[in-house]
Design an enzyme around this catalytic site. Structure first.
Site, mmCIF file in Angstrom:
data_model
loop_
_atom_site.group_PDB
_atom_site.id
_atom_site.type_symbol
_atom_site.label_atom_id
_atom_site.label_comp_id
_atom_site.label_asym_id
_atom_site.label_seq_id
_atom_site.Cartn_x
_atom_site.Cartn_y
_atom_site.Cartn_z
ATOM 1 N N ALA A 95 0.791 -0.950 -0.147
ATOM 2 C CA ALA A 95 -0.174 0.040 0.120
ATOM 3 C C ALA A 95 1.153 1.215 -0.088
ATOM 4 O O ALA A 95 2.090 0.833 0.611
ATOM 5 C CB ALA A 95 -0.501 0.147 1.048
ATOM 6 N N GLY B 179 0.723 -5.383 1.151
ATOM 7 C CA GLY B 179 -0.517 -5.241 -0.013
ATOM 8 C C GLY B 179 0.006 -5.751 -0.902
ATOM 9 O O GLY B 179 -1.410 -6.239 -1.842
ATOM 10 N N GLU C 130 -0.822 -8.892 -0.379
ATOM 11 C CA GLU C 130 -1.978 -9.745 -0.644
ATOM 12 C C GLU C 130 -3.153 -9.514 -1.749
ATOM 13 O O GLU C 130 -3.927 -10.396 -1.722
ATOM 14 C CB GLU C 130 -2.517 -8.024 0.355
ATOM 15 C CG GLU C 130 -2.538 -8.567 2.551
ATOM 16 C CD GLU C 130 -2.149 -7.398 2.589
ATOM 17 O OE1 GLU C 130 -1.580 -6.362 2.311
ATOM 18 O OE2 GLU C 130 -2.860 -7.583 4.113
ATOM 19 N N GLU D 155 4.792 -4.988 6.687
ATOM 20 C CA GLU D 155 3.670 -3.486 7.220
ATOM 21 C C GLU D 155 4.987 -3.741 8.931
ATOM 22 O O GLU D 155 4.247 -2.566 9.597
ATOM 23 C CB GLU D 155 2.531 -4.600 7.646
ATOM 24 C CG GLU D 155 1.705 -4.250 6.422
ATOM 25 C CD GLU D 155 1.633 -5.580 5.487
ATOM 26 O OE1 GLU D 155 2.739 -6.935 6.214
ATOM 27 O OE2 GLU D 155 0.934 -5.429 4.696
HETATM 28 N N1 CO8 Z 1 4.708 3.096 -0.940
HETATM 29 C C1 CO8 Z 1 5.011 4.399 -1.334
HETATM 30 N N2 CO8 Z 1 6.333 4.219 -2.001
HETATM 31 C C2 CO8 Z 1 6.790 3.382 -2.229
HETATM 32 C C3 CO8 Z 1 6.487 1.847 -2.052
HETATM 33 C C4 CO8 Z 1 5.335 2.103 -1.058
HETATM 34 N N3 CO8 Z 1 4.735 1.204 0.057
HETATM 35 N N4 CO8 Z 1 7.275 1.884 -1.821
HETATM 36 C C5 CO8 Z 1 8.540 2.085 -2.065
HETATM 37 N N5 CO8 Z 1 7.850 3.553 -3.273
HETATM 38 C C6 CO8 Z 1 9.176 4.483 -3.261
HETATM 39 C C7 CO8 Z 1 10.235 4.753 -2.778
HETATM 40 O O1 CO8 Z 1 9.324 5.561 -1.350
HETATM 41 C C8 CO8 Z 1 11.029 5.534 -3.369
HETATM 42 O O2 CO8 Z 1 10.085 6.511 -4.211
HETATM 43 P P1 CO8 Z 1 11.762 7.941 -4.436
HETATM 44 O O3 CO8 Z 1 12.368 7.452 -5.464
HETATM 45 O O4 CO8 Z 1 10.387 9.310 -4.266
HETATM 46 O O5 CO8 Z 1 12.234 8.388 -3.297
HETATM 47 C C9 CO8 Z 1 10.370 4.346 -4.667
HETATM 48 O O6 CO8 Z 1 9.197 3.535 -4.684
HETATM 49 C C10 CO8 Z 1 11.022 3.566 -4.933
HETATM 50 O O7 CO8 Z 1 11.474 2.634 -3.532
HETATM 51 P P2 CO8 Z 1 13.338 2.339 -3.329
HETATM 52 O O8 CO8 Z 1 14.322 3.705 -3.595
HETATM 53 O O9 CO8 Z 1 13.065 2.360 -1.459
HETATM 54 O O10 CO8 Z 1 14.095 1.458 -4.110
HETATM 55 P P3 CO8 Z 1 14.770 0.351 -3.240
HETATM 56 O O11 CO8 Z 1 15.350 -0.477 -5.030
HETATM 57 O O12 CO8 Z 1 15.881 0.645 -2.488
HETATM 58 O O13 CO8 Z 1 13.815 -0.633 -1.994
HETATM 59 C C11 CO8 Z 1 12.172 -2.208 -1.405
HETATM 60 C C12 CO8 Z 1 12.870 -1.992 -2.868
HETATM 61 C C13 CO8 Z 1 12.686 -2.781 0.240
HETATM 62 C C14 CO8 Z 1 10.682 -2.428 -1.781
HETATM 63 C C15 CO8 Z 1 11.700 -0.258 -0.225
HETATM 64 O O14 CO8 Z 1 10.685 0.741 -1.896
HETATM 65 C C16 CO8 Z 1 10.575 -1.193 0.850
HETATM 66 O O15 CO8 Z 1 10.691 -1.239 1.586
HETATM 67 N N6 CO8 Z 1 9.921 -0.315 0.418
HETATM 68 C C17 CO8 Z 1 8.181 -0.582 0.946
HETATM 69 C C18 CO8 Z 1 8.024 -2.235 1.453
HETATM 70 C C19 CO8 Z 1 6.657 -1.449 2.659
HETATM 71 O O16 CO8 Z 1 6.859 -2.187 3.996
HETATM 72 N N7 CO8 Z 1 5.325 -2.258 2.073
HETATM 73 C C20 CO8 Z 1 4.232 -2.527 3.043
HETATM 74 C C21 CO8 Z 1 3.262 -0.922 3.021
HETATM 75 S S1 CO8 Z 1 1.849 -1.088 3.939
HETATM 76 C C22 CO8 Z 1 1.190 -2.060 3.797
HETATM 77 O O17 CO8 Z 1 1.298 -2.274 2.661
HETATM 78 C C23 CO8 Z 1 -0.192 -2.404 4.162
HETATM 79 C C24 CO8 Z 1 -1.249 -2.714 3.230
HETATM 80 C C25 CO8 Z 1 -2.579 -2.799 4.047
HETATM 81 C C26 CO8 Z 1 -4.029 -1.258 2.960
HETATM 82 C C27 CO8 Z 1 -5.245 -1.531 3.791
HETATM 83 C C28 CO8 Z 1 -5.510 -0.192 3.396
HETATM 84 C C29 CO8 Z 1 -4.494 0.390 2.804
#
Ligand code: CO8
Length: 258
Positions: free
Chosen positions: A66, A109, A112, A132
């Site tokens: 998400a 998400g 999921e 998460e």
């Molecule tokens: N949300 C928003 N932006 C994201 C997300 C995300 N989940 N994942 C990556 N991005 C963005 C980064 O912020 C970055 O943007 P910017 O260039 O502007 O800084 C761009 O995508 C590229 O990402 P990274 O630079 O971080 O890329 P890396 O290769 O270094 O890392 C990862 C890749 C490991 C995947 C890393 O991006 C990461 O850890 N992402 C988040 C993963 C995460 O925590 N996911 C869980 C999110 S919470 C969730 O899903 C709850 C679900 C329930 C929802 C309920 C209804 C709404």
């Protein structure tokens, strides 16, 4: 045809393709993505010319979760009122089989979303996880429930409580993934699986998906009752007569979807 902001949508034969297209955010699922996916999947679902749907992302990410930036400032009440839950429930409820073709990250998400699909094909590069807990929250699109059903309590608990990611091979061993394929072949393979399903008789495909779903939701007795009725009902379709005649006559069936 409708155009969408955050996804690419395409029809190839009897297969509907939905490709997440927010490369700048690793296909993070914001509200717009949810609306787009639900609208596209519902439109395919309402079209009897479509027999299967493929959902995919990019090579680098199926979906990294998400959208954290969108969620950051929300209150608990906002999360309830936004009705993300209802939207995703509509996606999970489409009667057409959905194949998730996962390459790269399927996190939070994203994992999921894959689990709302019926078949998960994974590139050998795929990484699954429910991280998460690292953000001070928990899975909110079904992860705690569907992951337990997919991989069992102990594997799911380890992943949800630690936030550890698992690779494609581990995910397949654990039962989260239908099949792992070389990354370069993922989309071809997903297309083949989808075409195979789309060539069957729709009434039997709908019945198969609905009864499979029941296996996750009901008791054995209830599920068996549903299966018995669904199985019997298919004997009133022309396609059952055609399918069985074709077998007897040693030819391919010509299904009419009725
Ligand atoms: N949300 C928003 N932006 C994201 C997300 C995300 N989940 N994942 C990556 N991005 C963005 C980064 O912020 C970055 O943007 P910017 O260039 O502007 O800084 C761009 O995508 C590229 O990402 P990274 O630079 O971080 O890329 P890396 O290769 O270094 O890392 C990862 C890749 C490991 C995947 C890393 O991006 C990461 O850890 N992402 C988040 C993963 C995460 O925590 N996911 C869980 C999110 S919470 C969730 O899903 C709850 C679900 C329930 C929802 C309920 C209804 C709404």
């Amino acid at each position: 045809t409708h155009t969408y902001e955050t996804i690419l949508v395409e029809t190839r034969g009897r297969v509907g393709w939905i490709t997440l297209n927010r490369p700048e955010a690793l296909n993070a699922l914001n509200s717009q993505v949810m609306h787009d996916i639900v609208a596209a999947a519902s439109a395919f679902d309402a079209d009897p010319r479509i027999g299967a749907i493929v959902v995919t992302g990019s090579e680098r990410a199926f979906a990294a979760g998400a959208d954290i930036k969108e969620m950051e400032s929300k209150t608990g009440l906002d999360m309830v009122m936004d009705d993300h839950f209802g939207g995703w429930a509509r996606f999970a409820a489409v009667r057409t089989p959905v194949i998730a073709a996962v390459s790269g990250y399927a996190l939070g998400g994203g994992c999921e979303l894959a689990m709302m699909c019926d078949i998960i094909l994974a590139a050998d590069s795929a990484k699954f996880g429910q991280p998460e807990i690292n953000l001070g929250v928990i899975p909110g699109m079904g992860g705690t429930q569907r992951l337990v059903r997919a991989v069992g309590y102990y594997k799911a608990a380890e992943l949800v409580l630690t936030g550890r990611l698992m690779g494609a091979e581990e995910a397949e061993r654990a039962g989260l993934v239908s099949r792992v394929v070389p990354a370069a072949e993922l989309l071809d393979e997903a297309g083949k699986v989808a075409e195979t399903i789309a060539a069957k008789s729709l009434p039997s495909v709908y019945a198969a998906k609905a009864t499979l779903d029941a296996a996750l939701e009901s008791t054995l007795a209830e599920g068996l009752r549903l299966e018995k009725h669904a199985f019997a009902a298919l004997f009133d379709t022309a396609d059952q007569k055609e399918g069985m005649a074709a077998f007897r006559e040693k030819r391919s069936p010509d299904f009419q979807n009725r």
